[in-house]
Design a protein around this motif. Sequence first.
Motif, PDB file in Angstrom:
ATOM      1  N   GLN A 183       4.467  25.017  32.031  1.00 22.25           N
ATOM      2  CA  GLN A 183       3.623  26.178  31.814  1.00 22.25           C
ATOM      3  C   GLN A 183       4.007  26.826  30.501  1.00 22.25           C
ATOM      4  OE1 GLN A 183       4.404  28.634  35.174  1.00 22.25           O
ATOM      5  NE2 GLN A 183       6.423  29.256  34.510  1.00 22.25           N
ATOM      6  N   TYR A 184       3.121  27.690  30.036  1.00 24.64           N
ATOM      7  CA  TYR A 184       3.316  28.322  28.735  1.00 24.64           C
ATOM      8  C   TYR A 184       4.483  29.316  28.779  1.00 24.64           C
ATOM      9  CZ  TYR A 184       2.375  30.927  24.491  1.00 24.64           C
ATOM     10  OH  TYR A 184       2.492  31.532  23.271  1.00 24.64           O
ATOM     11  N   GLN A 185       5.261  29.334  27.698  1.00 26.15           N
ATOM     12  CA  GLN A 185       6.403  30.217  27.517  1.00 26.15           C
ATOM     13  C   GLN A 185       7.470  30.038  28.591  1.00 26.15           C
ATOM     14  OE1 GLN A 185       7.314  31.754  25.065  1.00 26.15           O
ATOM     15  NE2 GLN A 185       5.511  31.975  23.785  1.00 26.15           N
ATOM     16  N   SER A 186       7.510  28.892  29.199  1.00 25.83           N
ATOM     17  CA  SER A 186       8.595  28.573  30.113  1.00 25.83           C
ATOM     18  C   SER A 186       9.794  28.106  29.285  1.00 25.83           C
ATOM     19  CB  SER A 186       8.150  27.474  31.082  1.00 25.83           C
ATOM     20  OG  SER A 186       7.828  26.294  30.367  1.00 25.83           O
ATOM     21  N   PRO A 187      10.971  28.021  29.898  1.00 22.11           N
ATOM     22  CA  PRO A 187      12.117  27.484  29.147  1.00 22.11           C
ATOM     23  C   PRO A 187      11.852  26.090  28.605  1.00 22.11           C
ATOM     24  CG  PRO A 187      12.861  28.555  31.158  1.00 22.11           C
ATOM     25  CD  PRO A 187      11.360  28.531  31.228  1.00 22.11           C
ATOM     26  N   GLU A 188      11.126  25.265  29.371  1.00 21.80           N
ATOM     27  CA  GLU A 188      10.783  23.930  28.881  1.00 21.80           C
ATOM     28  C   GLU A 188       9.884  24.001  27.648  1.00 21.80           C
ATOM     29  OE1 GLU A 188      10.405  24.937  31.957  1.00 21.80           O
ATOM     30  OE2 GLU A 188      11.863  23.788  33.124  1.00 21.80           O
TER      31      GLU A 188
END
Length: 1485
Positions: free
Chosen positions: A923-928
């Motif tokens: 998802q957006y702005q996740s740590p990944e």
Amino acid sequence: MAQKLLQEQLREVGSKLENPPASKDALIKLLKQAASFLSELEQSPLPSMLDAMKPCLSATAKEELLKHQDRDVRVLVATCICEITRITAPEAPYSDDVLKDIFNLIVSTFSGLNDINSPSFERRVVILETLARYRSCVVMLDLECHDLINEMFNTFFSVISDGHPKNVQTSMQTIMVLILDESEDIQENLLVTLLSPLGRKRIEFSMAARRLAMNVIEHCAGKLEHSIRHFLVSSLSGDSSYLDTSLDYHEVIYDIYQCAPQILSGIIPYMTGELLTDKLEIRHKAVQLLGELFALPGYSIAESFQPLFSEFVKRLTDRVVHVRVSVIEHLKNCLLSNTSRPEAPMIIKALCDRLLDYDENVRKQVVSAIYDLACHSMKVISADTAKRVADRLRDKSLSVKRYTMERLAHLYKFYCLNCSDDSVNNEDFEWIPGRILRCLYDKDFRSETIEFIMCGMLFPPDLATRDRVKHWIKAFSALDKVEVKALEQILLQKQRLQIEFQKCLALRRTHQGDAPELQKRLSGSFRIMSRMFHDAANAEEGFQMLHQLKDLNIWKLLTSLLDDCTSFCKAWSSREELLKILGEKHPLYEFMSMLSVKCSYLLFNKEHVKEMILEVAEKKFARDSKIILSCMDLLTVIASFSPQLFIGSEDDLVGLLKEDDDIIKEGATHVLAKAGETIREQLATTSSSIDLLLERLCVEGTRKQAKYSVQALAAITKDDGLKSLSVLYKRLVDMLEEKTHLLSILQSLGCIAQTAMPVFETREDEIVEFLKKKVLERSDEVSGSSDKIEWNERSELCSLKIFGIKTLVKSYLPVKDAPSRTGIDELVGMLRNILMYGNISKDLPSSAVDKAHMRLTAAKSILRLSRLWDHRIPLDVFYMTLRISEELYPQSRKLFINKVHQYIKERLLDAKYACAFLLNIDQYQSPEYKEAKHNIIEVVQICQQLKLRQLSMQSDMKDSVIYPESILVYLIHAIAHHASCPDINECRDLTAFEPIYWRLHLFLSVLLHGDEGWQSGSCADRSQDCYATVVSILHSIKCSKDTVDCAKSIISHAISDLGLSITKKLIPDQADSSEITKVVSLPGNLYKAHEKNEENAMVNCEQSWLSGEGALAHFESLMFDDKEEIVSLANKDDIIFEDKDKDDNEVPLGKMLKLLKSHGTKKKKPKLQTSNTGLKNKDEDIDVLGMVREINLDLVEAAHSAQKMKINEASTMDVLTPKRKRSRSFKRSSSSNLDMKRHTSFIGSELLISASPETHIFPSSKGKKKGDRSNTEEETFNVKKFSEDPKKKTSGSKSLSNSGKKRKIRSISGLSKFSSNSSHVRGKDLIGCRIKVWWPLDKQFYVGVVRSYDPEKRKHSILYDDGDVEVLQLKKEKWELIPNGGLPEKPPKNRLFSSHEQLSCDPSSQRNDKFRKRPATSSVGKGQDSKKGSGEDVRKVPESHVNESKSDVDSKVDSEVSDVHLHSQSESDDESSGTSLSFLLMKFA
């Protein structure tokens, strides 16, 4: 008899003195006799003796003697009088008038005290002592001889010096203290005299006079306190009427602080005032004074001075730079004077806070202060503080960076000298070499500078080699991977330079003269060596000039430096001698200073190697595994780049192999693997057992020991280990069936395959058969293995299979002749099965964690094989490898991503595998997401560097060379073939396409904007070539069809359209993408060109709906970091209305207009000419009614203008597209002319007004209410405002988006307030509950969820079902708690700000409801006819959304900022005023 004789003598002398002789000598003789006789008398003598004294008493009181012209006579007279006053004390023997003359005489004698060698000095001292001892000086106060006292004080201060005996100084001090103590009031002139010697700048007074004044003030502090304080207060307040003097009161304060600080307690507020004054000169002097006071050694800061000290520390934030610098220096001196003072932590913290000062001189001064303190005492500055200061190595100022580097090296040198001190932790500062090494990657530092610091500045020159080695070992244990890489880079450059320089020296020795062939070869060598320097051109010129030097001593010294047997001391002295021969003014001085360091063995030499080996032997008894590991790793690094340094240490290395410690054996084998080829001859003569030791480790050692042992065997034998490895290989294969030490054996076999492929091929079939049948196809017989789910619960069989796979993979990665290998397809097929099933066969049972480990191993194997066999890896295997980044286990994902990142950075892997970073995004702005962005940035930079290097070398570049733009081809193809990619024709659900947009947008933003990301609107520095390449690739994909699956072509084309739209948004200033016609050759295994008839059909193909404005609006709404940003943007305009009193009273309308007007003027550009009279009272007189009338006139004009507008019918699609955020400014290309269609689209997306005919901006009045009409006029005005001047469209959108927020009339007009009557629930208890809030203008409730509560403002944040966010004080509102509302269903994270799953509204109901309350959707399909509604809230659910639950609709969050809705208490009466106020808001906000 003696007494009678003395009486006779006194009478005789007295009678003679009554008629003094005319001769000076005779008079002096008589006075000496009188003084001698008087000195023999005791105090309070007999009356007869007093009678005998009378002649002398009366004679000495005569004016003739008291005012005699001769100095010696006056001194003798004063002596006699002092003796008489001593004898007659405490009675005064003379009258007051005589006493005045006597004291004048006595004081005049004191002026001669300055001449210590004078014959009369002793008599003057006696007079002084007598006056002090018998307190006769106090009589001067009774006689009111104030001027004479002042003169005496002046005389004392003038004559006293350090050469006077102590009794003189003591007597003076006693006299002055007696007079001051006995004085009723301190005379002003006397105070001035007393304060005059104070100060360090009073050169007319001696240091003894200054001490005398300070001692007197100290003893008379109570008496002088009032007078001195009065003087200081007058001086500090600027009142010069008290004392007309030139005294420097700052210097006076400085000395009084040392002798009587209690006097200053009353002037602290005035001193604080000087620190805060606007006058720079006074403020700076105050800082200087206080800094010197607080830094006085031996003085602690009194409690009364603590507030003043705190204010002094605050001057670190002074607006003037040199004041801040001065405070830093004084605080440093304050700590230097007393490192254990209680204020030390506060001082250090305050200093560290200025490390980010905007002025580089301040930052540099802080660095200097902190490191000066650390060098003064290692206890004062902690290692963490020193590390914080070391961060200035990344300062934006080059001078600060260089200075920090120098001071950091100096600090480490000081640490090395004092590390034996028990107060210093042995590892507190061992991180410093690593920080310096890290600067190698800073473009502002030259590699030769770093190397010089590491060799010559980091350690004291006279430091013993043993101590130097110990520090190196500890420092190396603190290095991270980046710092170790920097050290290896320095050693690599040194190795290359030494090898090439040795060749040059050999050429000079073998070829004499300037033969053309010699010059050509030398020039080539110079060019190669110059690349090891930061400035290659200057370095090459330096080598050419060096070649011209004929001084043999220079070449002899250079030869000595290049000799690996030269000790450190000899090498350093040779370098200094070489530079001394050249001289500092020689043009080659600087170049030779760098060359002498880079070509020498100053960093590491044979002495270091021997000491390190001895250190290992010592630490093994202490079982210090950390030091042992660091030592062996450092030896390995040295062996990798300077193996010749191990010549002579062969026996020691063999001895390490015999140790029982696994760390030592592993390190020793690794060193032999690196240096074995260089020392093989010495090993052959010194040790015959080394082969047996290594073979034993290959069988019984750990896997790393086995690996390094095979490499060492190959290195120490002349035939590359073929003979010795053949024997070992036969033994290893025979031991497979025994299944003992199987892990080490498999490792050894794999390494033999890499090192000696001919040996491995002799029995390869047996090994492969064993691994397949006995290892890979073996099932786990342990019961319950399928229940293991934790990542660390891997079975032993799984581990064995993993090592077996690694052995097979290594066999296809030989050092030589890799292309000649066969059978790679079979290995890849086996890896394909493992990637698919988690095992070599689908039928083999195993646990989930074992399968995950196996898939990870297979993926990593593909990565390794791709370096040599990428052309043989099928596309499906490539995609299955990428999908390991989506593995269920986070450990597996992280290990795989890290391995891909590592291989790409080391240039061992094709950049196309970077697609795995993007597939890892959930998802957006996740740590990944953030990690993927970081990795993609590094990959793009690496590819750009390779691209630039190839272009600069002008080499023949093949089509297969991967530029960063080429990754896009594989990314689109991988996304199109991903299992989660929906069918573009069947699925119109935008949520399903959100991950595609995230991945594509992230890559394109990094590619086109670097690390600025999507938020940057600056495209000025971006390469137009990169933009053109991206567009060409996307167009080429659209003109091609999928080679693997033709059905996926349409998906690839849609993704390409989406990529084109994203590219235009990212770089709107570039040329239109349709004008770029360059064709890019795409990989044949991915795409193939259309045939001519198909190509023509594709040219006329319409753009995919996925890249339409509606879809883009939805995707762009996802780019907010979190919901809080939306709330802050939605409430941005509320800031100017928060000026309320404590009782929460509403802002009056007049005051509100003032706020609006001031808020609006901030956004306007200033006019060139402004009337002063117009500005004078602009805030005083505001014609509210006039403004309202003016706005109403504008409304009428806007309505007429809007009715005349012709709006082209905009093409719409049957796609659910939510409203776009109005808080984001609308970007458009400055070169493009927007037609009415795009203009209408802009208005619809930014102002929530649909300008197409289907939505009817001007609906008929049938079924409308008055409240609707006012809002319609308001929107008509907005349309007019944007259509009047095309040049102002951008600015207009910005201002309206910021000020057009919908708000209730009750929040600004104060006309109506509603109170809750629904529930007793308050505060945080409402969070998560569903409530309905009354809107008076609409006369109905609207339902929402309470999201948060601010206890300070007592306001709740309400999220309505249609996405509106409103912050309310519920006690002033009419609201009700919905029964069984409970906590609403939490929306998915990827739909936090916008959702495409919305209910489609009937056009008529949507139209009417739009002006009353914001709708849930704004979707318009093709061919839909507008209908006139009755104003009721009627909604139609499309067939595709029949199964959507109401909770899904309720949980949606609309990203659009609300319209301006104004409510009044009376819908009919206040309609016009509400409309006027709405435009009042827009006009001034």
